[in-house]
Design a protein around this motif. Structure first.
Motif, PDB file in Angstrom:
ATOM      1  N   VAL A 183       0.837  -1.199   0.000  1.00 47.32           N
ATOM      2  CA  VAL A 183       0.000   0.000   0.000  1.00 47.32           C
ATOM      3  C   VAL A 183       0.878   1.258   0.000  1.00 47.32           C
ATOM      4  O   VAL A 183       1.122   1.859   1.047  1.00 47.32           O
ATOM      5  CB  VAL A 183      -0.946   0.025   1.223  1.00 47.32           C
ATOM      6  N   PRO A 184       1.377   1.668  -1.159  1.00 49.32           N
ATOM      7  CA  PRO A 184       2.227   2.860  -1.215  1.00 49.32           C
ATOM      8  C   PRO A 184       1.438   4.122  -0.891  1.00 49.32           C
ATOM      9  O   PRO A 184       0.325   4.324  -1.381  1.00 49.32           O
ATOM     10  CB  PRO A 184       2.720   2.873  -2.667  1.00 49.32           C
ATOM     11  N   ARG A 185       2.028   4.974  -0.040  1.00 49.68           N
ATOM     12  CA  ARG A 185       1.412   6.238   0.340  1.00 49.68           C
ATOM     13  C   ARG A 185       2.488   7.321   0.294  1.00 49.68           C
ATOM     14  O   ARG A 185       3.667   7.008   0.343  1.00 49.68           O
ATOM     15  CB  ARG A 185       0.800   6.144   1.744  1.00 49.68           C
ATOM     16  N   GLY A 186       2.093   8.572   0.216  1.00 55.12           N
ATOM     17  CA  GLY A 186       3.094   9.619   0.153  1.00 55.12           C
ATOM     18  C   GLY A 186       2.538  10.978   0.511  1.00 55.12           C
ATOM     19  O   GLY A 186       1.407  11.318   0.119  1.00 55.12           O
ATOM     20  N   MET A 187       3.300  11.760   1.245  1.00 55.71           N
ATOM     21  CA  MET A 187       2.882  13.105   1.619  1.00 55.71           C
ATOM     22  C   MET A 187       2.655  13.954   0.365  1.00 55.71           C
ATOM     23  O   MET A 187       3.403  13.876  -0.601  1.00 55.71           O
ATOM     24  CB  MET A 187       3.943  13.762   2.500  1.00 55.71           C
ATOM     25  N   LEU A 195     -10.511  -0.803  -2.395  1.00 58.07           N
ATOM     26  CA  LEU A 195     -11.128  -2.133  -2.337  1.00 58.07           C
ATOM     27  C   LEU A 195     -10.084  -3.191  -2.002  1.00 58.07           C
ATOM     28  O   LEU A 195     -10.239  -4.362  -2.364  1.00 58.07           O
ATOM     29  CB  LEU A 195     -11.845  -2.494  -3.649  1.00 58.07           C
ATOM     30  N   CYS A 196      -9.003  -2.752  -1.340  1.00 56.47           N
ATOM     31  CA  CYS A 196      -7.884  -3.655  -1.029  1.00 56.47           C
ATOM     32  C   CYS A 196      -7.445  -4.370  -2.302  1.00 56.47           C
ATOM     33  O   CYS A 196      -7.379  -5.598  -2.372  1.00 56.47           O
ATOM     34  CB  CYS A 196      -8.261  -4.659   0.052  1.00 56.47           C
ATOM     35  N   VAL A 197      -7.131  -3.567  -3.326  1.00 58.20           N
ATOM     36  CA  VAL A 197      -6.818  -4.106  -4.642  1.00 58.20           C
ATOM     37  C   VAL A 197      -5.686  -5.131  -4.592  1.00 58.20           C
ATOM     38  O   VAL A 197      -5.669  -6.093  -5.374  1.00 58.20           O
ATOM     39  CB  VAL A 197      -6.492  -2.959  -5.622  1.00 58.20           C
ATOM     40  N   HIS A 198      -4.744  -4.953  -3.673  1.00 62.26           N
ATOM     41  CA  HIS A 198      -3.630  -5.896  -3.560  1.00 62.26           C
ATOM     42  C   HIS A 198      -4.121  -7.272  -3.108  1.00 62.26           C
ATOM     43  O   HIS A 198      -3.556  -8.298  -3.505  1.00 62.26           O
ATOM     44  CB  HIS A 198      -2.575  -5.374  -2.587  1.00 62.26           C
ATOM     45  N   LYS A 199      -5.188  -7.308  -2.328  1.00 60.71           N
ATOM     46  CA  LYS A 199      -5.769  -8.574  -1.901  1.00 60.71           C
ATOM     47  C   LYS A 199      -6.666  -9.156  -2.989  1.00 60.71           C
ATOM     48  O   LYS A 199      -6.654 -10.361  -3.250  1.00 60.71           O
ATOM     49  CB  LYS A 199      -6.568  -8.382  -0.604  1.00 60.71           C
ATOM     50  N   VAL A 200      -7.433  -8.293  -3.625  1.00 63.79           N
ATOM     51  CA  VAL A 200      -8.332  -8.738  -4.695  1.00 63.79           C
ATOM     52  C   VAL A 200      -7.559  -9.401  -5.817  1.00 63.79           C
ATOM     53  O   VAL A 200      -7.970 -10.438  -6.357  1.00 63.79           O
ATOM     54  CB  VAL A 200      -9.155  -7.547  -5.239  1.00 63.79           C
ATOM     55  N   ASP A 201      -6.404  -8.821  -6.169  1.00 60.23           N
ATOM     56  CA  ASP A 201      -5.593  -9.397  -7.241  1.00 60.23           C
ATOM     57  C   ASP A 201      -4.984 -10.738  -6.860  1.00 60.23           C
ATOM     58  O   ASP A 201      -4.514 -11.477  -7.724  1.00 60.23           O
ATOM     59  CB  ASP A 201      -4.483  -8.419  -7.652  1.00 60.23           C
ATOM     60  N   ARG A 202      -4.985 -11.035  -5.582  1.00 63.71           N
ATOM     61  CA  ARG A 202      -4.521 -12.344  -5.117  1.00 63.71           C
ATOM     62  C   ARG A 202      -5.677 -13.310  -4.899  1.00 63.71           C
ATOM     63  O   ARG A 202      -5.490 -14.422  -4.402  1.00 63.71           O
ATOM     64  CB  ARG A 202      -3.743 -12.194  -3.804  1.00 63.71           C
ATOM     65  N   GLY A 203      -6.883 -12.874  -5.260  1.00 65.23           N
ATOM     66  CA  GLY A 203      -8.049 -13.730  -5.102  1.00 65.23           C
ATOM     67  C   GLY A 203      -8.638 -13.703  -3.705  1.00 65.23           C
ATOM     68  O   GLY A 203      -9.394 -14.615  -3.334  1.00 65.23           O
ATOM     69  N   GLU A 204      -8.313 -12.656  -2.930  1.00 68.16           N
ATOM     70  CA  GLU A 204      -8.799 -12.554  -1.564  1.00 68.16           C
ATOM     71  C   GLU A 204      -9.881 -11.478  -1.441  1.00 68.16           C
ATOM     72  O   GLU A 204     -10.096 -10.687  -2.351  1.00 68.16           O
ATOM     73  CB  GLU A 204      -7.635 -12.223  -0.620  1.00 68.16           C
ATOM     74  N   GLN A 205     -10.554 -11.452  -0.308  1.00 65.70           N
ATOM     75  CA  GLN A 205     -11.591 -10.468  -0.034  1.00 65.70           C
ATOM     76  C   GLN A 205     -10.961  -9.197   0.548  1.00 65.70           C
ATOM     77  O   GLN A 205      -9.919  -9.248   1.214  1.00 65.70           O
ATOM     78  CB  GLN A 205     -12.585 -11.032   0.987  1.00 65.70           C
ATOM     79  N   PRO A 206     -11.589  -8.031   0.340  1.00 61.26           N
ATOM     80  CA  PRO A 206     -11.123  -6.811   1.002  1.00 61.26           C
ATOM     81  C   PRO A 206     -11.157  -6.988   2.520  1.00 61.26           C
ATOM     82  O   PRO A 206     -11.963  -7.757   3.046  1.00 61.26           O
ATOM     83  CB  PRO A 206     -12.132  -5.752   0.542  1.00 61.26           C
ATOM     84  N   ALA A 207     -10.286  -6.280   3.214  1.00 62.11           N
ATOM     85  CA  ALA A 207     -10.158  -6.440   4.663  1.00 62.11           C
ATOM     86  C   ALA A 207     -11.460  -6.170   5.401  1.00 62.11           C
ATOM     87  O   ALA A 207     -11.807  -6.871   6.361  1.00 62.11           O
ATOM     88  CB  ALA A 207      -9.054  -5.520   5.180  1.00 62.11           C
ATOM     89  N   CYS A 208     -12.208  -5.146   4.989  1.00 66.16           N
ATOM     90  CA  CYS A 208     -13.454  -4.810   5.681  1.00 66.16           C
ATOM     91  C   CYS A 208     -14.483  -5.928   5.555  1.00 66.16           C
ATOM     92  O   CYS A 208     -15.242  -6.206   6.491  1.00 66.16           O
ATOM     93  CB  CYS A 208     -14.019  -3.493   5.151  1.00 66.16           C
TER      94      CYS A 208
END
Length: 259
Positions: A183-187, A195-208
């Motif tokens: 989850v890259p973030r920056g000032m 939608l927790c895209v990093h999880k979705v792309d792994r076939g997982e559900q969003p954290a919420c």
């Protein structure tokens, strides 16, 4: 507005684009080509940048979405908010300038006085206003409907923050440390629910979604809105659901039941 016809100054190369031209080039990602009349930034943003591979998870055959059952969402429950903060490395909105990707809100029916609690986040619109106003193409919609922000091209203008009718975007005011690898973030950039895209792309559900299910609430259903055989599509087809601010015709990816 007519195109800028002012000739270039003598001390400026004739090939230097005007400000308007620069914004068009930045959005398109192709030097020297401006946005043609009638072409909106949303169309540019939907295309993959030149030379950049599209994620295997981004397919136009799929449209990811959520169905939130407000009748199962308790007023004092913040499991989804806590899970989002933990997964994405957010502080939890303890200060006014902290990012908040999902928040619980209370809505009230004026005629009956009935109140309901529900989570509010980026609605992942099919026609996202945030994408339409972004001057650099940093706000974009993936082929599978997930709306994201490219941190490399976001200039922090906050046009998208003002354009979002759901107040779903936050501006990062402070330097970020101990970030999550996925989850890259920056000032100086804008961010919101992915939608927790990093999880979705792994076939997982969003954290919420996982947190709500693990807690036994089952108020959030996630799936492919384009698949008539998916659980979310079957549910939407069988009950009356609504979109927040339906009058805007944004075709949101997040739907609500019981409001």
């Amino acid at each position: 507005m007519k195109p800028d016809s002012t000739p270039p100054a003598a001390d400026k190369p004739a090939t230097t684009p005007s400000r308007r031209g620069f914004l068009g080039v930045a959005a398109a990602g192709i030097a020297g080509i401006l946005i043609a009349p009638g072409i909106r930034l949303i169309e540019i943003a939907q295309a993959a940048p030149s030379g950049q591979a599209v994620s295997p998870g981004a397919s136009s055959k799929v449209r990811w979405g959520m169905l939130i059952d407000s009748t199962k969402c308790a007023s004092g429950c913040t499991d989804c908010v806590t899970a989002c903060n933990t997964e994405n490395g957010l502080s939890g909105g303890t200060q006014a300038t902290d990012s908040q990707w999902i928040r619980k809100i209370e809505i009230k029916e004026i005629k009956t006085g009935k109140t309901q609690s529900l989570p509010m986040m980026c609605q992942h619109c099919a026609e996202p206003p945030c994408v339409d106003v972004c001057p650099t193409g940093a706000s974009f919609k993936r082929a599978d409907g997930i709306v994201l922000v490219d941190k490399h091209t976001c200039i922090g203008c906050r046009y998208c923050v003002m354009a979002c009718p759901y107040k779903a975007r936050s501006f990062v005011h402070e330097p970020q440390r101990n970030q999550k690898p996925d989850v890259p973030r920056g000032m100086g950039t804008v961010e919101g629910c992915t939608l927790c895209v990093h999880k979705v792309d792994r076939g997982e559900q969003p954290a919420c979604v996982s947190a709500c299910s693990d807690a036994g609430h089952g108020a959030i259903l996630f799936g492919d809105l384009n698949d008539p055989h998916s659980d979310i599509s079957k549910r939407i087809a069988s009950v009356a659901t609504r979109q927040i601010r339906e009058d805007l015709n944004l075709d949101t990816g997040v739907r609500y039941l019981g409001i």
